[in-house]
Design a protein around this motif. Structure first.
Motif, PDB file in Angstrom:
ATOM      1  N   ILE A  10      -0.929   4.437 124.936  1.00 22.91           N
ATOM      2  CA  ILE A  10      -1.640   3.389 125.679  1.00 22.91           C
ATOM      3  C   ILE A  10      -2.590   4.020 126.696  1.00 22.91           C
ATOM      4  N   ALA A  11      -2.156   5.096 127.337  1.00 22.79           N
ATOM      5  CA  ALA A  11      -3.022   5.804 128.290  1.00 22.79           C
ATOM      6  C   ALA A  11      -4.281   6.310 127.601  1.00 22.79           C
ATOM      7  N   PHE A  17     -11.817   3.436 127.128  1.00 23.28           N
ATOM      8  CA  PHE A  17     -12.566   2.426 127.884  1.00 23.28           C
ATOM      9  C   PHE A  17     -13.211   3.011 129.139  1.00 23.28           C
ATOM     10  N   TRP A  18     -12.475   3.864 129.868  1.00 19.67           N
ATOM     11  CA  TRP A  18     -13.095   4.365 131.099  1.00 19.67           C
ATOM     12  C   TRP A  18     -14.166   5.404 130.814  1.00 19.67           C
ATOM     13  N   SER A  41      -4.812   4.284 132.869  1.00 20.27           N
ATOM     14  CA  SER A  41      -4.733   5.461 132.011  1.00 20.27           C
ATOM     15  C   SER A  41      -3.981   6.606 132.696  1.00 20.27           C
ATOM     16  N   PHE A  42      -4.375   6.937 133.923  1.00 21.16           N
ATOM     17  CA  PHE A  42      -3.734   8.054 134.603  1.00 21.16           C
ATOM     18  C   PHE A  42      -2.317   7.724 135.046  1.00 21.16           C
ATOM     19  N   VAL A  62      -5.834  13.706 125.800  1.00 20.08           N
ATOM     20  CA  VAL A  62      -7.246  14.086 125.695  1.00 20.08           C
ATOM     21  C   VAL A  62      -7.725  14.040 124.246  1.00 20.08           C
ATOM     22  N   GLY A  63      -6.912  14.519 123.321  1.00 14.82           N
ATOM     23  CA  GLY A  63      -7.308  14.516 121.908  1.00 14.82           C
ATOM     24  C   GLY A  63      -7.529  13.119 121.367  1.00 14.82           C
ATOM     25  N   MET A  64      -6.586  12.230 121.644  1.00 14.70           N
ATOM     26  CA  MET A  64      -6.730  10.855 121.164  1.00 14.70           C
ATOM     27  C   MET A  64      -7.883  10.145 121.884  1.00 14.70           C
ATOM     28  N   GLY A  65      -8.023  10.409 123.167  1.00 13.05           N
ATOM     29  CA  GLY A  65      -9.126   9.809 123.918  1.00 13.05           C
ATOM     30  C   GLY A  65     -10.481  10.274 123.418  1.00 13.05           C
ATOM     31  N   THR A  66     -10.583  11.559 123.117  1.00  8.40           N
ATOM     32  CA  THR A  66     -11.831  12.106 122.589  1.00  8.40           C
ATOM     33  C   THR A  66     -12.165  11.496 121.241  1.00  8.40           C
ATOM     34  N   ALA A  67     -11.189  11.453 120.362  1.00  4.24           N
ATOM     35  CA  ALA A  67     -11.416  10.869 119.037  1.00  4.24           C
ATOM     36  C   ALA A  67     -11.816   9.403 119.158  1.00  4.24           C
ATOM     37  N   GLY A  68     -11.102   8.656 119.981  1.00  4.47           N
ATOM     38  CA  GLY A  68     -11.419   7.243 120.158  1.00  4.47           C
ATOM     39  C   GLY A  68     -12.797   7.014 120.749  1.00  4.47           C
ATOM     40  N   THR A  69     -13.182   7.859 121.692  1.00  8.87           N
ATOM     41  CA  THR A  69     -14.500   7.730 122.314  1.00  8.87           C
ATOM     42  C   THR A  69     -15.609   8.025 121.324  1.00  8.87           C
ATOM     43  N   VAL A  70     -15.478   9.090 120.563  1.00  5.31           N
ATOM     44  CA  VAL A  70     -16.505   9.447 119.577  1.00  5.31           C
ATOM     45  C   VAL A  70     -16.638   8.345 118.520  1.00  5.31           C
TER      46      VAL A  70
END
Length: 113
Positions: A10-11, A17-18, A41-42, A62-70
């Protein structure tokens, strides 16, 4: 699934989003959503890190956030689709899944399972 890992997922979802908000926010409401996403998130990442290995939590976050952002940038904001970029995201996610698979959860006191 362990509730601590659910916090990490969830984070990472809110991280997308951020990060997008930092680039695209342009009024009070979008900046408010960005700030709320940062806090959620934090908070969840730190809470999960109390019971899971911090290095693994951070790498997965970070990995999931990066993938989701891209992927979000490609799908919603017209970022160029490049096969090489997608291949590298798949490799990144494979590393994240691998870390998750080899990381043992701490057993809580009184929790025999």
């Amino acid at each position: 699934m362990n509730k601590e890992w659910l916090k990490v997922y969830i984070a990472a979802f809110f991280e997308v989003f951020w990060v997008i908000g930092l680039k695209h926010a342009d009024d009070f409401w979008t900046w408010s959503g960005t700030v709320i996403s940062i806090v959620v998130s934090f908070y969840l990442m730190i809470a999960a890190g109390r019971n899971l290995p911090v290095g693994t939590v951070y790498a997965i976050f970070v990995g999931m956030g990066t993938a989701g952002t891209v992927i979000s940038e490609i799908l919603f904001f017209g970022e160029a689709f490049k096969l090489s970029k997608i291949l590298l995201i798949v490799i990144l996610l494979a590393g994240v899944v691998g870390l998750k698979l080899v990381t043992k959860d701490k057993v809580q006191e009184g929790d025999e399972s």
